[in-house]
Write an enzyme that holds these catalytic residues in place. Sequence first.
Site, PDB file in Angstrom:
ATOM      1  N   SER A 166     -12.128 -70.196  -0.306  1.00  0.00           N
ATOM      2  CA  SER A 166     -11.264 -70.241  -1.488  1.00  0.00           C
ATOM      3  C   SER A 166      -9.890 -70.859  -1.234  1.00  0.00           C
ATOM      4  CB  SER A 166     -11.074 -68.838  -2.048  1.00  0.00           C
ATOM      5  OG  SER A 166     -10.540 -67.983  -1.055  1.00  0.00           O
ATOM      6  N   GLU A 183      -0.374 -59.807  -7.291  1.00  0.00           N
ATOM      7  CA  GLU A 183       0.217 -59.866  -5.955  1.00  0.00           C
ATOM      8  C   GLU A 183      -0.885 -60.248  -4.984  1.00  0.00           C
ATOM      9  OE1 GLU A 183       2.448 -56.494  -4.675  1.00  0.00           O
ATOM     10  OE2 GLU A 183       3.813 -56.544  -6.396  1.00  0.00           O
ATOM     11  N   HIS A 235      -4.218 -66.296  -1.326  1.00  0.00           N
ATOM     12  CA  HIS A 235      -4.431 -67.543  -2.064  1.00  0.00           C
ATOM     13  C   HIS A 235      -3.115 -68.227  -2.410  1.00  0.00           C
ATOM     14  CE1 HIS A 235      -8.139 -65.136  -2.602  1.00  0.00           C
ATOM     15  NE2 HIS A 235      -8.664 -66.300  -2.239  1.00  0.00           N
TER      16      HIS A 235
END
Length: 245
Positions: free
Chosen positions: A30, A212, A216
Amino acid sequence: MKKILLIFSLAVSTLLLAQQKPTLFLIGDSTMATKENPDKNPEHGWGQVLPQFLTNGIEIQNHAVNGRSSKSFRTEGRWDQVEKQLKKGDFVIIQFGHNDQKIKDSTKFTNPYTQYRANLERYVNEARAKGATPVLMTSIVRRNFNENGVLIDTHKEYPLVVRMVANDLKVPFVDMQLLTEQMEIAYGPENSKKLHLYYKEGEDPYYPKGKEDDTHLSKLGAETVAKLAAKSLKTLKIGLEKYIK
């Protein structure tokens, strides 16, 4: 007749040039992946913004997907999609580790010194078998400062194994762990939140309840990381440098 032959010749030349254009493939998780709704979604993967640092002399295919490990990326057939396209002169950036650590998920977890290492070696060898150049990268760090403002590592043995494979198999290597560690420290415990997803309730419509997220990347974070990656790739002298702005 000459005019027709000239047009045909130009068309063939254009087709051959298109076929000869190399492709840079990205495989990972990701932190590298392309996110949907980029105009509204604050989250960006660094591979998503990498094209802005490359010339149009090279194609780029970002196959990185959220939540994938070196194991699940292959078992889901995602590597097959890349491997069947690989040709001589292509490049493959390999960056796994975040999800290989997920010890509660048998579809993703890999032992760093056995399965994880074997998976990396297999990606490298299979890319080379197709005439492509593999590039190994360590994972980017998480924003994980302790109460004293010290950035604490969360990846344990996995980056070390990437370094070992790169050394043993003589694979071009970019230490994104080091580069992003330096980046986070330079920004500091508070300012580094801009590199990630930190929003109070109601601050951003995409995260109405707030967010939060220290793993990422925001658009700023993704662009900063992509710039670090591009700068390092340029120094490898593997033929990719001529396509980096």
